[in-house]
Write a protein that holds these residues in place. Structure first.
Motif, mmCIF file in Angstrom:
data_model
loop_
_atom_site.group_PDB
_atom_site.id
_atom_site.type_symbol
_atom_site.label_atom_id
_atom_site.label_comp_id
_atom_site.label_asym_id
_atom_site.label_seq_id
_atom_site.Cartn_x
_atom_site.Cartn_y
_atom_site.Cartn_z
ATOM 1 N N GLU A 1 0.845 -1.187 0.000
ATOM 2 C CA GLU A 1 0.000 0.000 0.000
ATOM 3 C C GLU A 1 0.885 1.243 0.000
ATOM 4 O OE1 GLU A 1 -3.777 0.076 2.433
ATOM 5 O OE2 GLU A 1 -2.525 1.478 3.568
ATOM 6 N N TRP A 2 0.699 2.093 -0.983
ATOM 7 C CA TRP A 2 1.348 3.398 -1.015
ATOM 8 C C TRP A 2 0.293 4.422 -0.636
ATOM 9 C CZ3 TRP A 2 6.166 5.350 -1.652
ATOM 10 C CH2 TRP A 2 7.159 4.475 -2.069
ATOM 11 N N THR A 3 0.611 5.259 0.339
ATOM 12 C CA THR A 3 -0.341 6.276 0.786
ATOM 13 C C THR A 3 0.307 7.655 0.746
ATOM 14 O OG1 THR A 3 0.290 6.001 3.097
ATOM 15 C CG2 THR A 3 -1.571 4.672 2.308
ATOM 16 N N LYS A 4 -0.546 8.657 0.711
ATOM 17 C CA LYS A 4 -0.140 10.056 0.838
ATOM 18 C C LYS A 4 -0.997 10.604 1.968
ATOM 19 C CE LYS A 4 0.511 14.299 -1.753
ATOM 20 N NZ LYS A 4 0.027 15.086 -2.894
ATOM 21 N N LEU B 1 -3.841 13.321 2.020
ATOM 22 C CA LEU B 1 -5.025 13.167 1.168
ATOM 23 C C LEU B 1 -6.261 12.740 1.957
ATOM 24 C CD1 LEU B 1 -3.783 11.268 -2.015
ATOM 25 C CD2 LEU B 1 -4.620 13.605 -1.883
ATOM 26 N N ASN B 2 -6.226 12.805 3.263
ATOM 27 C CA ASN B 2 -7.324 12.307 4.097
ATOM 28 C C ASN B 2 -8.675 12.660 3.520
ATOM 29 O OD1 ASN B 2 -5.699 11.083 6.001
ATOM 30 N ND2 ASN B 2 -5.414 12.965 7.121
ATOM 31 N N PRO B 3 -9.694 11.820 3.628
ATOM 32 C CA PRO B 3 -9.657 10.508 4.248
ATOM 33 C C PRO B 3 -9.180 9.405 3.304
ATOM 34 C CG PRO B 3 -11.907 10.963 3.611
ATOM 35 C CD PRO B 3 -11.065 12.175 3.215
ATOM 36 N N PHE C 1 -1.848 3.740 -4.136
ATOM 37 C CA PHE C 1 -1.702 2.461 -4.834
ATOM 38 C C PHE C 1 -2.016 1.349 -3.850
ATOM 39 C CE2 PHE C 1 0.748 -1.221 -6.252
ATOM 40 C CZ PHE C 1 0.386 -1.292 -7.582
ATOM 41 N N TYR C 2 -2.800 0.347 -4.310
ATOM 42 C CA TYR C 2 -3.185 -0.752 -3.422
ATOM 43 C C TYR C 2 -3.043 -2.070 -4.167
ATOM 44 C CZ TYR C 2 -5.800 -3.211 0.199
ATOM 45 O OH TYR C 2 -6.174 -4.057 1.222
ATOM 46 N N TYR C 3 -2.271 -3.004 -3.566
ATOM 47 C CA TYR C 3 -1.994 -4.309 -4.153
ATOM 48 C C TYR C 3 -2.201 -5.362 -3.071
ATOM 49 C CZ TYR C 3 1.039 -8.046 -6.085
ATOM 50 O OH TYR C 3 1.558 -9.226 -6.551
ATOM 51 N N ARG C 4 -3.022 -6.353 -3.359
ATOM 52 C CA ARG C 4 -3.276 -7.427 -2.385
ATOM 53 C C ARG C 4 -3.548 -8.716 -3.148
ATOM 54 N NH1 ARG C 4 -5.468 -6.517 3.025
ATOM 55 N NH2 ARG C 4 -5.282 -8.544 3.975
ATOM 56 N N GLY C 5 -2.963 -9.812 -2.664
ATOM 57 C CA GLY C 5 -3.206 -11.115 -3.279
ATOM 58 C C GLY C 5 -2.856 -11.152 -4.750
ATOM 59 N N ILE D 1 -3.907 -5.683 -8.369
ATOM 60 C CA ILE D 1 -3.962 -4.244 -8.116
ATOM 61 C C ILE D 1 -5.439 -3.856 -8.041
ATOM 62 C CG2 ILE D 1 -3.434 -1.969 -9.058
ATOM 63 C CD1 ILE D 1 -1.057 -3.375 -10.544
ATOM 64 N N PHE D 2 -5.791 -3.084 -7.011
ATOM 65 C CA PHE D 2 -7.176 -2.656 -6.820
ATOM 66 C C PHE D 2 -7.265 -1.139 -6.999
ATOM 67 C CE2 PHE D 2 -6.915 -6.679 -4.626
ATOM 68 C CZ PHE D 2 -8.112 -7.295 -4.951
ATOM 69 N N GLU D 3 -7.539 -0.702 -8.232
ATOM 70 C CA GLU D 3 -7.637 0.730 -8.505
ATOM 71 C C GLU D 3 -8.848 1.362 -7.818
ATOM 72 O OE1 GLU D 3 -7.407 1.752 -12.655
ATOM 73 O OE2 GLU D 3 -5.236 1.496 -12.676
ATOM 74 N N ASN D 4 -9.889 0.573 -7.563
ATOM 75 C CA ASN D 4 -11.086 1.135 -6.933
ATOM 76 C C ASN D 4 -10.821 1.583 -5.490
ATOM 77 O OD1 ASN D 4 -10.813 -1.668 -6.456
ATOM 78 N ND2 ASN D 4 -12.927 -1.795 -5.730
ATOM 79 N N TYR D 5 -9.712 1.134 -4.874
ATOM 80 C CA TYR D 5 -9.346 1.582 -3.526
ATOM 81 C C TYR D 5 -8.516 2.865 -3.563
ATOM 82 C CZ TYR D 5 -10.773 -2.983 -1.647
ATOM 83 O OH TYR D 5 -11.480 -4.105 -1.270
ATOM 84 N N GLN D 6 -8.012 3.210 -4.746
ATOM 85 C CA GLN D 6 -7.148 4.378 -4.871
ATOM 86 C C GLN D 6 -7.961 5.672 -4.815
ATOM 87 O OE1 GLN D 6 -5.437 2.914 -8.681
ATOM 88 N NE2 GLN D 6 -3.523 3.742 -7.868
#
Length: 184
Positions: free
Chosen positions: A46-49, A52-54, A59-63, A66-71
């Motif tokens: 997980e890359w966060t900034k 940018l709250n909330p 960038f989100y990668y799991r299993g 890549i899950f763009e809908n979480y970005q």
């Protein structure tokens, strides 16, 4: 001897997790470096900034997906893995077509188990003009992460120091034999 090995591993890990600063020309691509364990399969990247709250996810990668809908919507379609196979512990990402709005601090979090751990923090600065005149809008830093270079250099120096200490220790332990012996 095992204790001596830990002496080298701990400083290497500490040096590699230092904060990096990157300057990139507006419109160029920024590589956000993150290096972790080479021999472990990750469950989450997980890359966060944080500012940018909330929705601070860049960038989100799991299993292995890549899950763009979480970005955050601003980053969708603009961030990709530098090495899609995540070889050699490289969890670096490329942010494409950066603008002044991309300026800020980014955090790389990697989950080897259930809970992700902060691996690296990078400050990205976007400029209107290229401060190093590279002409391509690319990172003005080198392609090699500073933490990796410093960490490997430190490890090599520490290994050389250990070798010198071992040589000196063995020489002192050896029984001294006289250069010549007199017999009467």
């Amino acid at each position: 001897m095992c204790d001596a090995g830990w002496t080298f591993i701990v400083p290497l890990c500490l040096v590699c997790s230092t904060v990096g600063d990157i300057k990139v020309k507006s419109g160029g691509d920024a590589v956000l470096w993150c290096l972790g364990s080479r021999n472990t399969t990750i469950k989450l990247l997980e890359w966060t900034k944080p500012d940018l709250n909330p929705d601070s996810i860049v960038f989100y990668y799991r299993g292995q997906h890549i899950f763009e809908n979480y970005q955050h919507p601003y980053y969708r379609g603009r961030v990709e893995l530098k090495d899609p196979q995540l070889k050699n512990g490289s969890f670096s990402v490329i942010v494409k077509n950066v603008t002044l709005n991309d300026t800020g601090t980014y955090e790389c979090q990697v989950g080897y188990g259930d809970k992700p751990e902060l691996i690296n923090s990078t400050t990205l600065t976007i400029t209107d003009s290229d401060p190093h005149e590279d002409g391509g809008g690319r990172n003005t830093t080198s392609n090699t992460p500073v933490g990796l270079v410093v960490g490997l250099t430190t490890a090599v120096l520490l290994l050389m120091l250990l070798a010198a200490v071992l040589v000196m220790y063995r020489r002192r332990k050896r029984p001294q034999t006289p250069a010549f012996s007199q017999t009467y």
